[in-house]
Scaffold this motif. Structure first.
Motif, mmCIF file in Angstrom:
data_model
loop_
_atom_site.group_PDB
_atom_site.id
_atom_site.type_symbol
_atom_site.label_atom_id
_atom_site.label_comp_id
_atom_site.label_asym_id
_atom_site.label_seq_id
_atom_site.Cartn_x
_atom_site.Cartn_y
_atom_site.Cartn_z
ATOM 1 N N PRO A 50 8.568 -27.053 68.080
ATOM 2 C CA PRO A 50 7.793 -27.429 69.269
ATOM 3 C C PRO A 50 8.425 -26.831 70.522
ATOM 4 O O PRO A 50 9.586 -26.410 70.522
ATOM 5 N N ALA A 51 7.676 -26.822 71.598
ATOM 6 C CA ALA A 51 8.144 -26.192 72.837
ATOM 7 C C ALA A 51 9.411 -26.864 73.365
ATOM 8 O O ALA A 51 10.286 -26.203 73.917
ATOM 9 N N VAL A 52 9.543 -28.178 73.175
ATOM 10 C CA VAL A 52 10.715 -28.873 73.683
ATOM 11 C C VAL A 52 11.980 -28.364 72.997
ATOM 12 O O VAL A 52 13.054 -28.276 73.606
ATOM 13 N N TYR A 53 11.865 -28.001 71.740
ATOM 14 C CA TYR A 53 13.022 -27.455 71.022
ATOM 15 C C TYR A 53 13.413 -26.102 71.599
ATOM 16 O O TYR A 53 14.594 -25.831 71.836
ATOM 17 N N ARG A 54 12.432 -25.264 71.846
ATOM 18 C CA ARG A 54 12.732 -23.929 72.379
ATOM 19 C C ARG A 54 13.326 -24.031 73.783
ATOM 20 O O ARG A 54 14.230 -23.271 74.139
ATOM 21 N N ARG A 55 12.830 -24.984 74.579
ATOM 22 C CA ARG A 55 13.400 -25.165 75.922
ATOM 23 C C ARG A 55 14.844 -25.643 75.846
ATOM 24 O O ARG A 55 15.699 -25.209 76.619
ATOM 25 N N ARG B 103 18.567 -24.002 77.213
ATOM 26 C CA ARG B 103 19.487 -24.719 78.089
ATOM 27 C C ARG B 103 20.879 -24.847 77.485
ATOM 28 O O ARG B 103 21.734 -25.520 78.056
ATOM 29 N N ALA B 104 21.101 -24.246 76.331
ATOM 30 C CA ALA B 104 22.407 -24.360 75.672
ATOM 31 C C ALA B 104 23.506 -23.927 76.634
ATOM 32 O O ALA B 104 23.404 -22.905 77.305
ATOM 33 N N GLY C 221 26.670 -29.835 79.159
ATOM 34 C CA GLY C 221 27.471 -30.174 77.989
ATOM 35 C C GLY C 221 26.773 -29.991 76.670
ATOM 36 O O GLY C 221 27.293 -30.408 75.625
ATOM 37 N N LEU C 222 25.555 -29.392 76.655
ATOM 38 C CA LEU C 222 24.833 -29.147 75.406
ATOM 39 C C LEU C 222 25.491 -27.968 74.706
ATOM 40 O O LEU C 222 25.529 -26.855 75.242
ATOM 41 N N ALA C 223 26.010 -28.199 73.495
ATOM 42 C CA ALA C 223 26.809 -27.163 72.837
ATOM 43 C C ALA C 223 26.582 -27.197 71.330
ATOM 44 O O ALA C 223 26.217 -28.236 70.763
ATOM 45 N N PRO C 224 26.800 -26.055 70.650
ATOM 46 C CA PRO C 224 26.728 -26.038 69.182
ATOM 47 C C PRO C 224 27.789 -26.963 68.594
ATOM 48 O O PRO C 224 28.885 -27.116 69.147
ATOM 49 N N LEU C 225 27.477 -27.551 67.477
ATOM 50 C CA LEU C 225 28.398 -28.462 66.814
ATOM 51 C C LEU C 225 29.766 -27.807 66.573
ATOM 52 O O LEU C 225 30.808 -28.463 66.672
ATOM 53 N N LEU D 280 19.979 -35.772 76.773
ATOM 54 C CA LEU D 280 19.429 -34.416 76.725
ATOM 55 C C LEU D 280 18.539 -34.103 77.920
ATOM 56 O O LEU D 280 18.166 -32.951 78.126
ATOM 57 N N GLY D 281 18.162 -35.126 78.677
ATOM 58 C CA GLY D 281 17.281 -34.918 79.821
ATOM 59 C C GLY D 281 15.826 -34.785 79.441
ATOM 60 O O GLY D 281 15.027 -34.226 80.202
ATOM 61 N N PHE D 282 15.435 -35.322 78.274
ATOM 62 C CA PHE D 282 14.046 -35.233 77.825
ATOM 63 C C PHE D 282 13.204 -36.310 78.503
ATOM 64 O O PHE D 282 13.675 -37.433 78.740
ATOM 65 N N THR D 283 11.956 -35.975 78.768
ATOM 66 C CA THR D 283 11.003 -36.967 79.243
ATOM 67 C C THR D 283 10.544 -37.811 78.061
ATOM 68 O O THR D 283 10.806 -37.491 76.897
ATOM 69 N N GLU D 284 9.838 -38.900 78.348
ATOM 70 C CA GLU D 284 9.308 -39.740 77.268
ATOM 71 C C GLU D 284 8.348 -38.953 76.390
ATOM 72 O O GLU D 284 8.330 -39.123 75.166
ATOM 73 N N THR D 285 7.545 -38.084 77.023
ATOM 74 C CA THR D 285 6.605 -37.267 76.251
ATOM 75 C C THR D 285 7.350 -36.311 75.331
ATOM 76 O O THR D 285 7.003 -36.160 74.148
ATOM 77 N N GLU D 286 8.383 -35.666 75.848
ATOM 78 C CA GLU D 286 9.165 -34.736 75.029
ATOM 79 C C GLU D 286 9.863 -35.466 73.888
ATOM 80 O O GLU D 286 9.927 -34.973 72.754
#
Length: 590
Positions: A310-315, A319-320, A324-328, A563-569
């Motif tokens: 979905p688009a939220v995943y690609r966004r 933002r990686a 602080g969003l980082a690969p495991l 993650l900063g996601f909205t409720e919709t995301e």
């Protein structure tokens, strides 16, 4: 799977699949067509019918059809069914083109890389094609498949079908079309990079099409896709091309709506093919299409995500590195468990331990898999097996373990390839107990148990070793979130067909999650609290039930906030996760 299917990778192309390929690639009744792995001629027979329909005549011009087949019996069947076609018993990789074709269409063998040697052995049975002299045919009988095809730009791990793209290109005229039905794993695995790079350098990628509600080859333990390409030498034209990533949300027979012999069949398939080449993104009840400029495709990326994510995943991927969003792999090390080479020797149940009285110093608790496990916290008491863990410096003289090792050598375990590579053969590599484990293969449940005791694991599990400063409860919370589960569904593979999702270690390492080291004390404590609440309940076997539990929803809400996601995301993430699991299971059942 029969031995012939295993050796030759033969699976007949269903009429629905054959007709859709031909609708893209056979555009005029005078087109010449080559099937480089024609089997018993099922696809060629459909091509003959297409030619007749395109010409508006009942008789097909079979002389414009060519087929090559390594299996002599299948080649004979194909020739008998199409007397006017040019069908030869031949190894395709020893054939040099004498003239270009308008279309190269086929269903290349589903032969794994490790089975290529079996096909090389079969290469002594060859005949010439395109009327070469008998002397050349005799010389070719002694030839093996040319090594250059195995050593070209493709990984040695690539399946045999990948090499049909390379050699098939030399048979195709500029502007001609290539249509193959092939396993879909090359789109998402590391060893598919070379093939994707080759395609981008030689073709316009018109469409990549996969079914989501059916399996086209029930006997082949792979999931497949259609690849439709147009040969193009101009880089600017290739870059400007629009690539369609299409998912079929209904079985082909329903989308076509006519049986193979119906008079209206071909016009219906032609109309369907046109619908599958939209100029922009499209989502309907029957298809979902994602349209991407070819210049944006990267051979090193997972192309299958353009079908599924979905688009939220690609966004989030874009933002990686932010917030602080980082690969495991930046805050944990992922390691696979034991590959013993002889589980029936090294893995000890209670009966074996009692029979041989193997000393406790040479045994350690072992977790073989998460099958049957329903808890998020595991102790040694949860292990049904132990592993023979002999230190490399241990003296076995006079021990029961020595007697057991001697028995193992009598059985020949020490001669197995993996065992023979070790010195001594019965000493397994050292394994440091981990904090958390993840399954390598997932059927329905996404969960990552915490190991409260030192427990060793089998290679069907991944150990997650946390780096200094990482809170174990916070890390466990992140790995048990719906966001983590969606990423596994999107990046893993179920190409073996039974519906099990397989994850490579490097794919687990790439999971994008908030780095626990950069969380505030309040955030880390909140994650830990939610994980402890989640761990109080058994893990449901039903993914939908798991996602809808109040404790799981509370944990997911917190992770989505981080993650900063909205409720919709956030809602899209959970819906996409459940849809992916449903599609995977439904495809396996079919």
């Amino acid at each position: 799977m029969t031995d012939k299917q295993r050796t030759y990778g033969q699976f007949d192309t269903p009429p629905d699949v054959a007709d859709l390929l031909l609708a893209f690639c056979l555009r005029h009744h005078s087109d010449t067509l080559l099937d480089p792995s024609c089997g018993n001629g099922a696809l060629l027979e459909r091509a003959a019918r297409w030619q007749a329909w395109l010409a508006g005549t009942p008789a097909a011009a079979e002389e414009r059809l060519w087929g090559i087949e390594l299996d002599p019996a299948a080649a004979a069947d194909a020739q008998a069914s199409l007397p006017g076609a040019h069908v030869r018993h031949q190894n395709f990789f020893t054939v040099e083109p004498s003239h270009p074709f308008d279309a190269v269409v086929g269903n290349p063998p589903y032969t794994r890389a490790e089975w290529i040697g079996r096909l090389q052995e079969e290469a002594g049975e060859q005949l010439a094609i395109f009327g070469e002299p008998e002397e050349k045919a005799a010389a070719e009988k002694e030839a093996a498949i040319p090594a250059r095809f195995w050593d070209d730009s493709l990984s040695r791990r690539a399946g045999l079908h990948a090499y049909f793209f390379l050699h098939g290109t030399s048979f195709l005229r500029p502007g001609g079309r290539l249509g193959f039905v092939v396993p879909n794993n090359w789109l998402d695995v590391a060893y598919g990079k070379g093939l994707k790079q080759f395609i981008l350098q030689h073709y316009k990628v018109l469409a990549l099409i996969e079914p989501t509600t059916e399996r086209w080859f029930n006997q082949a333990k792979v999931n497949v896709c259609l690849v439709v390409l147009e040969r193009c030498a101009e880089e600017t034209d290739r870059n400007a091309n629009l690539v369609r990533f299409v998912q079929l949300r209904r079985p082909l027979r329903e989308l076509i709506g006519r049986p193979p012999d119906h008079a209206d069949r071909f016009s219906r398939v032609e109309a369907l093919a046109a619908r599958l080449l939209p100029g922009r993104d499209q989502t309907t009840e029957t298809i979902q299409a994602r349209v991407v400029p070819q210049q944006e495709l990267d051979a090193g990326e997972k192309w299958g995500l353009l079908w599924r994510a979905p688009a939220v995943y690609r966004r989030a991927r874009r933002r990686a590195g932010q917030k602080g969003l980082a690969p495991l792999k930046q805050w944990a090390t992922v390691r696979r468990g034991f590959t013993t080479g002889a589980n029936d020797f090294f893995y000890l149940d209670e009966e074996t331990t009692a029979q041989w009285a193997i000393e406790a110093d040479f045994r350690r608790p072992l977790l073989k898999s998460l099958r049957g496990v329903s808890a998020l916290r595991l102790a040694q008491a949860d292990c049904d097996h132990e592993v023979l863990a002999i230190p490399p410096t241990a003296s076995l003289a006079g021990t029961a373990a020595a007697d057991y090792v001697a028995w193992g050598e009598e059985q020949g375990f020490h001669q197995r390839r993996t065992c023979a590579a070790r010195r001594p053969w019965y000493v397994l590599p050292w394994q440091e107990p981990a904090s958390i484990v993840l399954p390598k293969g997932i059927w329905g449940r996404h969960f990552a148990p915490v190991l409260d005791d030192p427990i060793l694991v089998d290679q069907q599990l991944y150990q997650v070793h946390l780096k200094p400063g990482v809170s174990r409860p916070a890390a466990a919370a992140l790995l048990n979130s719906g966001w983590s589960a969606l990423q596994m569904e999107l990046t893993g593979r179920s190409n073996f067909g039974e519906g099990v999702l397989w994850l490579a270690a490097y794919e687990v390492e790439k999971l994008l999650l908030p780095d626990p080291r950069y969380l505030t004390a309040t955030e880390a404590e909140a994650l830990a609290t939610h994980f402890e609440a989640l761990a109080q309940e058994p893990v449901p076997s039903n993914p939908a039930e798991a996602c809808l539990r109040p404790v799981q929803r509370a944990l997911d809400t917190l992770v989505f906030q981080l993650l900063g996601f909205t409720e919709t995301e956030a809602s899209v993430v959970i819906d996409s996760l459940l849809q992916r699991v449903r599609d995977r299971h439904a495809r396996a059942r079919r």
